[in-house]
Write an enzyme that holds these catalytic residues in place. Structure first.
Site, PDB file in Angstrom:
ATOM      1  CB  SER A  32      11.644 129.225  70.656  1.00 26.22           C
ATOM      2  OG  SER A  32      10.015 129.232  70.369  1.00 26.22           O
ATOM      3  CE1 TYR A  88      11.251 134.209  69.300  1.00 28.72           C
ATOM      4  CE2 TYR A  88       9.891 132.462  68.936  1.00 28.72           C
ATOM      5  CZ  TYR A  88      10.667 133.195  69.798  1.00 28.72           C
ATOM      6  OH  TYR A  88      10.771 132.696  70.996  1.00 28.72           O
TER       7      TYR A  88
END
Length: 263
Positions: free
Chosen positions: A153, A167
């Site tokens: 990501s 995350y």
């Protein structure tokens, strides 16, 4: 140069974790419609069944299959690898896509969020890769290595505005672990690369896009979120002869958001 077959994945066997939904589903479709045999895996059997039915109805010559597994449980990861070894002698492509997120304010961010997110996003990527490496080694050829493609990501590269502490940290760790795997497994003729995705339509991003889509798109130089073709095409490149010399790379698939100027 055999340019006609440069992006060919026909006949290759792939495993896509979390391949029934979201980005994983986009990747699975790209592989199946280009002739690959794709196994998808998640703990949601109904979603797997639905995805396999839809994928097998598409043209392209590939096929879709599923193996149910709960990646939080080590024994379930082992069962997945064992089942795959019963069905296949080689695995050409491993896409580590399954992931988890947890958003909460700093003051209330719970300890269990770190355990949950880091387990799935980092530890189990290593676990599953380790378990299927014998199948990857069996598929590897000098000019056509086996491929590990880790779905990362842009939040593991930049500082996200949203409070997703575990995350973003997990994706940064995944990116680096992918480079470490590239060094060690490259010597076994297995490449390891990361696709650091920006915003795509998925269950994980649904609420965020619902609230902030226009704001997000305005910060992206190409002024749009990603499409299924964008991520499927990147994975096809990394999986084919065209990407056979790419190893240890992190490809930002984000329309230029990380590179965008901030005034």
């Amino acid at each position: 140069m055999d340019s006609k077959n440069l992006f060919d994945v026909k006949g290759k066997v792939a495993l896509v974790t979390g391949g029934a939904k979201g980005i994983g589903r986009m990747i699975s479709e790209g592989l199946v419609t280009n002739g690959a045999k794709v196994y998808i895996s998640s703990r949601d059997e109904k979603a797997c069944q639905k995805a396999v039915e839809e994928l097998n109805a598409l043209p392209g010559g590939g096929s879709a299959h599923y193996i149910v597994a709960d990646f939080y449980k080590l024994e379930s990861c082992q069962a997945l690898a064992d089942e795959l070894k019963k069905k296949e002698t080689k695995l050409h492509i491993l896409v580590n896509n399954s992931g988890s997120n947890w958003g909460e304010t700093f003051d209330d961010y719970p300890d269990k969020a770190w355990v949950r997110v880091l387990t799935l996003n980092v530890q189990r990527v290593f676990t599953i890769t380790q378990l299927v490496t014998p199948l990857l080694e069996a598929a590897a050829q000098p000019l056509d290595p086996a491929r590990i493609i880790n779905i990362g990501s842009v939040d593991g590269i930049r500082t996200p505005k949203l409070e997703t502490y575990a995350y973003s940290a997990s994706k940064a760790a995944l990116h680096h672990m992918s480079e470490v795997l590239a060094h060690h497994l490259g010597q076994r003729n297995i490449t390891s690369n990361t696709v650091a995705c920006g915003p795509f339509e998925s269950k994980m991003m649904h609420e965020t896009l619902k609230k902030f889509k226009s704001e997000i798109e305005s910060a992206i130089p190409l002024s749009r979120i990603g499409t299924p073709e964008d991520v499927a095409g990147t994975v096809l490149f990394l999986s084919s002869r065209a990407g056979s010399y790419v190893n240890g790379a992190t490809i930002t698939l984000d329309g230029g958001s990380v590179a965008g100027a901030k005034l």
